[in-house]
Design an enzyme around this catalytic site. Structure first.
Site, short mmCIF file in Angstrom:
data_model
loop_
_atom_site.label_atom_id
_atom_site.label_comp_id
_atom_site.label_asym_id
_atom_site.label_seq_id
_atom_site.Cartn_x
_atom_site.Cartn_y
_atom_site.Cartn_z
N ASN A 83 51.50 37.77 46.26
CA ASN A 83 52.40 38.91 46.31
C ASN A 83 52.34 39.67 47.64
O ASN A 83 51.29 40.14 48.04
CB ASN A 83 52.04 39.86 45.15
N HIS B 250 53.01 45.08 27.86
CA HIS B 250 52.89 46.34 28.58
C HIS B 250 53.79 47.43 28.00
O HIS B 250 54.99 47.20 27.84
CB HIS B 250 53.35 46.18 30.03
N ARG C 265 49.05 47.11 26.35
CA ARG C 265 48.48 47.86 27.46
C ARG C 265 49.30 49.14 27.63
O ARG C 265 50.52 49.09 27.71
CB ARG C 265 48.55 47.04 28.76
N TYR D 24 50.46 53.99 39.56
CA TYR D 24 50.48 52.58 39.22
C TYR D 24 51.30 52.31 37.96
O TYR D 24 51.08 52.91 36.92
CB TYR D 24 49.05 52.04 39.01
N ASP E 171 44.81 49.80 32.29
CA ASP E 171 44.51 49.34 33.65
C ASP E 171 44.38 50.55 34.56
O ASP E 171 45.35 51.31 34.72
CB ASP E 171 45.65 48.42 34.13
N HIS F 203 43.55 50.27 37.78
CA HIS F 203 43.95 49.79 39.10
C HIS F 203 43.03 50.31 40.21
O HIS F 203 43.50 50.74 41.27
CB HIS F 203 45.41 50.13 39.38
N GLU G 74 40.52 47.94 32.28
CA GLU G 74 40.66 46.99 33.39
C GLU G 74 40.54 47.68 34.75
O GLU G 74 41.10 48.76 34.95
CB GLU G 74 42.04 46.33 33.26
N GLU H 221 41.51 40.18 38.85
CA GLU H 221 42.83 39.64 39.20
C GLU H 221 42.99 39.35 40.70
O GLU H 221 43.84 38.57 41.08
CB GLU H 221 43.95 40.55 38.69
N ARG I 144 39.31 38.19 34.74
CA ARG I 144 40.78 38.12 34.74
C ARG I 144 41.36 37.30 35.88
O ARG I 144 42.49 37.51 36.32
CB ARG I 144 41.34 39.55 34.81
N HIS J 251 45.02 36.83 34.55
CA HIS J 251 46.04 37.76 35.05
C HIS J 251 47.43 37.23 34.71
O HIS J 251 47.70 36.04 34.88
CB HIS J 251 45.87 37.85 36.58
N ASP K 28 54.21 38.72 39.23
CA ASP K 28 54.17 38.01 40.51
C ASP K 28 53.49 36.65 40.40
O ASP K 28 53.30 35.96 41.41
CB ASP K 28 53.53 38.86 41.60
N GLU L 260 47.50 38.40 29.31
CA GLU L 260 48.52 39.40 29.70
C GLU L 260 49.89 38.72 29.72
O GLU L 260 50.03 37.61 30.24
CB GLU L 260 48.17 39.95 31.08
N TRP M 28 45.09 51.01 45.84
CA TRP M 28 46.29 50.96 44.98
C TRP M 28 45.97 50.19 43.73
O TRP M 28 45.33 49.17 43.75
CB TRP M 28 47.49 50.28 45.69
C1 CS2 Z 1 48.38 44.42 37.55
C2 CS2 Z 1 49.30 43.71 38.46
O1 CS2 Z 1 49.13 43.14 35.74
C3 CS2 Z 1 48.20 43.76 36.21
O2 CS2 Z 1 47.16 43.91 35.64
O3 CS2 Z 1 47.23 44.95 38.02
O4 CS2 Z 1 50.55 44.14 38.13
C4 CS2 Z 1 49.12 43.84 39.96
O5 CS2 Z 1 49.37 45.12 40.38
C5 CS2 Z 1 50.01 42.87 40.67
O6 CS2 Z 1 49.87 41.62 40.14
C6 CS2 Z 1 49.74 42.88 42.16
O7 CS2 Z 1 50.23 41.75 42.76
MG MG Z 2 45.65 44.82 36.69
#
Ligand code: CS2
Ligand code: MG
Length: 405
Positions: A37, A122, A147, A159, A212, A214, A238, A264, A285, A314, A318, A341, A405
């Site tokens: 990504n 999600h 989630r 996020y 999550d 993040h 997460e 991830e 993950r 993960h 993306d 997920e 991020w």
């Molecule tokens: C995220 C992702 O799905 C998740 O758990 O943390 O959306 C992540 O931000 C993206 O895959 C980044 O490429």
């Molecule tokens: Mg994540």
């Protein structure tokens, strides 16, 4: 059997995907996902210029030797670009092996450990009410695990939820430079407990809840969050903190029994070695695309199993449907599978290009019985959607400091 050609196709049916097609002299071909990504073209160039020329003429059945050749053989081992390139090639080679054997991939791995793969969906929204409204719809659609993410009052964007209420998944190709989001740990702690209290109140105790962070918190803040959420019985928390220093998870672990998940962005087994070995996490993950393919994921799963750590690959948008298919096979086989997920089947354009035939029923996915990965790719349709440069957001604290991020 010999590899005659390796095609690298970058397309953007709503978001960018890097697809590898390995063609052989036997008439069989294999597909792999090599999407990184925001850095898609770096992997495409690596594949076209550096990896593919070494593989044309080789026997695609020698998956292990090709993996070692691309990993050990390059000197500059590991790293996201290298491992994503290996991940895509490895997936395509397993696809060919499955097709040659006339078996779906999970059979080659050792066969089924379960009837289906439990998914988590999600739910995101601009406040608790909206998020829980989304969650309710998912429960009604049959999902057993959700989630939960919500915007934070006083912050423009965070996020999973941004200011204009389109989530960041839809931003591909729409912004010339990385968008910026804001973070405040103080404001987050001001809303997060209410979110989970209300979630349990409205969704009941049966549904699995996940969250999550993040990487926004420090280890001691993560410990505090884990403790605070213990009574809401999360399936996992997460990416609470970044774990470049794997030892730092000891701080979180010694304070809370909330299960922890991470991985991830990891590329090799070494990235999670201490976390797994010291039982500092409960779910790993990593994704087949970014961690070196099926060959690597199989080793990671077995390694994690020794320490009672489950795999939860993960599954963000993306990762292309080819990676989703690879994960469903791995999850159907792995004795220590936890949860997958799942963010839907992608845009309509995406479904035009990637033709997959797994089934989803009652919050579970059932893997394809077709030989190999059980997925097809329409090259002509992909040509309609050329690559568009795009970036993930960056995050800053309220005083302007660049943050995770
Ligand atoms: C995220 C992702 O799905 C998740 O758990 O943390 O959306 C992540 O931000 C993206 O895959 C980044 O490429
Ligand atoms: Mg994540």
């Amino acid at each position: 059997m010999k590899i005659t050609q390796i095609k690298v196709i970058v397309c953007c049916p709503g978001r960018n995907f890097v697809t590898i097609k390995i063609i052989t002299d036997s008439g069989l071909f294999g597909l792999g996902d090599a999407t990184l990504n925001g850095r898609e073209m770096a992997v495409a160039a690596y594949l076209e210029e550096h990896a593919a020329p070494c593989l044309v003429g080789r026997d695609p059945q020698e998956i292990e030797d090709i993996w070692q050749y691309l990993y050990r053989g390059v000197y500059w081992r590991t790293g996201a670009v290298t491992m994503t390139a290996i991940g895509g090639i490895d997936m395509a080679l397993w696809d060919i092996k499955g097709k040659a054997a006339g078996m779906p991939l999970y059979q080659l791995l050792g066969g089924r450990s379960r009837t289906g793969v439990t998914l988590y969906a999600h739910a995101s929204g601009k406040n608790t009410e909206e998020t829980l409204g989304e969650a309710k719809k998912l429960v009604e659609a049959g999902f057993k695990a959700i989630r939960i993410q919500s915007a934070i009052p006083g912050l423009e964007a965070t996020y999973g939820v941004i200011g204009d209420m389109k989530d960041y998944y839809e931003m591909q190709g729409n912004r010339p430079l990385p968008p910026e989001e804001e973070w405040s740990t103080q404001k987050y702690f001001g809303m997060v407990e209410e979110l989970f209290r209300e979630a349990r109140h409205h969704l009941g105790s049966d549904v699995h809840l996940l969250h999550d962070v993040h990487n926004r918190l420090t280890p001691i803040e993560s410990a505090r969050l884990g403790k605070l959420l213990e009574k809401y019985n999360l399936l996992f928390l997460e990416d609470a903190s970044i774990a470049e220093n794997q030892e730092s998870y000891k701080v979180i672990r010694q304070h809370t029994t909330t299960p922890l998940a991470i991985g991830e962005t990891y590329n090799t087994i070494w990235d999670c070695k201490e976390l797994v070995q010291n039982q500092l996490i409960d779910y790993i993950r990593m994704a087949a695309t970014h961690a070196g393919g099926i060959t690597a994921m199989r080793r990671i799963a077995d390694f994690a199993g020794i320490y009672s750590v489950k795999i939860a690959p993960h599954g963000a948008p993306d990762l292309s449907p080819i990676c989703v298919a690879a994960h469903l096979h791995l999850n159907t086989w792995a004795p220590n599978f936890g949860i997958q997920e799942f963010v839907g089947l992608g845009s309509e354009q995406c479904r035009q290009i990637f033709k997959q035939d797994f089934q989803i029923k009652n919050g579970m996915a059932h893997v394809s019985e077709a030989p190999g990965l059980g997925i097809d790719f329409d090259e002509e349709a992909a040509k309609e959607y050329p690559y568009k440069r795009s970036y993930l957001p960056v995050s800053r604290l309220e005083d302007g400091t660049l943050w995770h991020w």
